[in-house]
Design an enzyme around this catalytic site. Structure first.
Site, PDB file in Angstrom:
ATOM      1  N   HIS A  23       0.991  -2.440  -0.818  1.00 47.52           N
ATOM      2  CA  HIS A  23      -0.294  -2.616  -0.132  1.00 47.52           C
ATOM      3  C   HIS A  23      -1.434  -3.006  -1.065  1.00 47.52           C
ATOM      4  CE1 HIS A  23      -1.006   1.315  -1.871  1.00 47.52           C
ATOM      5  NE2 HIS A  23      -2.293   1.178  -1.569  1.00 47.52           N
TER       6      HIS A  23
HETATM    7  N1  UDP Z   1       2.931   7.416   2.547  1.00 43.55           N
HETATM    8  C1  UDP Z   1       3.214   7.882   3.807  1.00 43.55           C
HETATM    9  N2  UDP Z   1       3.719   6.995   4.731  1.00 43.55           N
HETATM   10  C2  UDP Z   1       3.982   5.689   4.437  1.00 43.55           C
HETATM   11  C3  UDP Z   1       3.704   5.241   3.117  1.00 43.55           C
HETATM   12  C4  UDP Z   1       3.172   6.126   2.206  1.00 43.55           C
HETATM   13  O1  UDP Z   1       3.004   9.060   4.112  1.00 43.55           O
HETATM   14  O2  UDP Z   1       4.437   4.944   5.315  1.00 43.55           O
HETATM   15  C5  UDP Z   1       2.315   8.355   1.585  1.00 43.55           C
HETATM   16  C6  UDP Z   1       3.049   8.525   0.285  1.00 43.55           C
HETATM   17  O3  UDP Z   1       3.956   9.581   0.370  1.00 43.55           O
HETATM   18  C7  UDP Z   1       1.948   8.795  -0.723  1.00 43.55           C
HETATM   19  C8  UDP Z   1       0.730   8.157  -0.117  1.00 43.55           C
HETATM   20  O4  UDP Z   1       1.051   7.822   1.213  1.00 43.55           O
HETATM   21  O5  UDP Z   1       1.674  10.171  -0.852  1.00 43.55           O
HETATM   22  C9  UDP Z   1       0.376   6.934  -0.909  1.00 43.55           C
HETATM   23  O6  UDP Z   1      -0.624   6.254  -0.300  1.00 43.55           O
HETATM   24  P1  UDP Z   1      -1.014   4.783  -0.724  1.00 43.55           P
HETATM   25  O7  UDP Z   1       0.192   4.106  -1.260  1.00 43.55           O
HETATM   26  O8  UDP Z   1      -1.687   4.184   0.465  1.00 43.55           O
HETATM   27  O9  UDP Z   1      -2.127   4.997  -1.821  1.00 43.55           O
HETATM   28  P2  UDP Z   1      -2.123   5.068  -3.391  1.00 43.55           P
HETATM   29  O10 UDP Z   1      -1.298   6.242  -3.779  1.00 43.55           O
HETATM   30  O11 UDP Z   1      -1.585   3.782  -3.924  1.00 43.55           O
HETATM   31  O12 UDP Z   1      -3.567   5.251  -3.724  1.00 43.55           O
END
Ligand code: UDP
Length: 358
Positions: A202
């Protein structure tokens, strides 16, 4: 606690709900605590489901910003602070809500406590890097996950008090995987343990660029395994804008809740991701991880041997995939030690906060 202490916690996205889920009740118990949700993430499958599944209480101030625009977020947060009059403001991580919350706090004269401080990708093109650096610069208490991230803060000579606490994602991950019904989730998605590769993507630099989306899809074609791809709304938007050919081995899903995601991650033979949190969760749940980026702020996962930074070239990514399945590499990656603590980070953060505000 000090009767003039008023703590406001500000966040507004999926990863922040997850990573703050255990800290919010601790702050509620001990402080005059207001919880402000900006609604940067607002759709049911990016916000509401996480409040429900993780039992996070309703925010005191639901800002309804429905936007990631800095000015919109900051203005809405400032308005809530006029009512709360916080003495201390807690922000988490590196989102636009994090920086907007920190800037609003600074303007109101409150002291800033930054949880997950000190992460650096050293890639200044990433909005998240700017959010982290700016927030750290104006924070008075920097709660940082590891000695490495502590050293980054020290190198920058920042003025706040630093404490190494681990990462609260481990606490959430270990707690909620126990609550999930793994077999039921695998059945619901029609997959078996070790029978599929999980993918999340994403990041702006990956999915806003049609060229990079095509690279990711080409990589999928080269992987001789079933792929599950739960998609973030940003990815969904870009995928729907053009008529991309989705390879036959890929199942695209709506983003799933945490009690589905964790079992899907734990039982995958491999995860490909550009997410920060997923890199951390993969090493926590002992799943080999390939990061579809050219930089990461989760260095420890690579140094520890659980993650490779493979970029977006289909040839290179698929080479690593073959190594993971065809040699002992996958097993060695599963043996990597979790660098983010033993699940007590929320308690440690809370302890540091208590000492700091007293
Ligand atoms: N996650 C979730 N469902 C999904 C994809 C990701 O619950 O379909 C969770 C994942 O376990 C993690 C978090 O979302 O804890 C990560 O979010 P994201 O990748 O949007 O943000 P980042 O960590 O890159 O800031």
């Amino acid at each position: 606690m000090g009767k003039d202490t008023r703590i406001a916690t500000v966040f507004g996205t999926r990863p922040e709900i997850i990573k703050m889920s255990l800290l919010v009740p601790m702050l509620d118990k001990s402080f005059e605590h207001s919880f402000v949700y900006t609604s940067q993430h607002y759709s049911a499958n990016m916000a509401e489901i996480f409040f429900d599944e993780l039992g996070v209480r309703k925010p005191d101030h639901m800002l309804g910003a429905n936007s990631s625009d800095y000015a919109t977020l900051q203005l809405a947060i400032e308005k809530s602070f006029e009512k709360i009059k916080p003495t201390h403001v807690v922000v988490y991580g590196d989102t636009n809500s994090t920086l907007s919350g920190a800037l609003a706090a600074k303007k109101s004269g409150a002291k800033i406590i930054h949880v997950e401080a000190g992460l650096r990708s050293f890639d200044s093109r990433m909005p998240e890097e700017r959010n982290r650096i700016e927030t750290d610069r104006i924070s008075s208490l920097l709660l940082t996950p590891t000695n490495l991230t502590k050293s980054f803060i020290e190198q920058e000579g920042l003025g706040g008090k630093i404490s190494v606490v681990g990462n609260t994602v481990v606490d959430a991950c270990l707690r909620y995987i126990k609550r999930a019904d793994e077999q039921e989730v695998l059945g619901k998605f029609g997959v078996e343990k070790d029978g599929y590769v999980l993918v999340t993507a994403h990041r702006q630099e990956n999915v806003d660029s049609p060229e990079n989306i095509v690279r990711i899809l080409k990589t999928f074609e080269k992987i001789d395994k079933a792929i599950l791809f739960p998609i973030h709304p940003r990815t969904k938007k870009h995928l729907s804008e053009r008529n991309y050919q989705i390879p036959k081995n890929v199942r695209v899903l709506e983003a799933v809740g945490y009690l589905d995601f964790l079992p899907l991650l734990k039982n995958a033979s491999l995860v490909l991701t550009d997410s920060g949190g997923v890199q951390e969760e993969a090493i926590t749940l002992k799943v080999p991880c390939l990061t579809l980026r050219y930089s990461t702020e989760r260095w420890e996962t690579i140094i520890g041997g659980g993650n490779f930074l493979v970029g977006l070239e289909p040839e290179l990514v698929s080479y690593y995939v073959r190594m993971i399945f065809g040699s002992g590499l996958g097993e060695r990656m599963r043996g990597a030690k979790n660098p983010y603590g033993n699940g007590k980070a929320s308690e440690k953060c809370f302890g540091e906060m208590v000492r700091f505000v007293e």
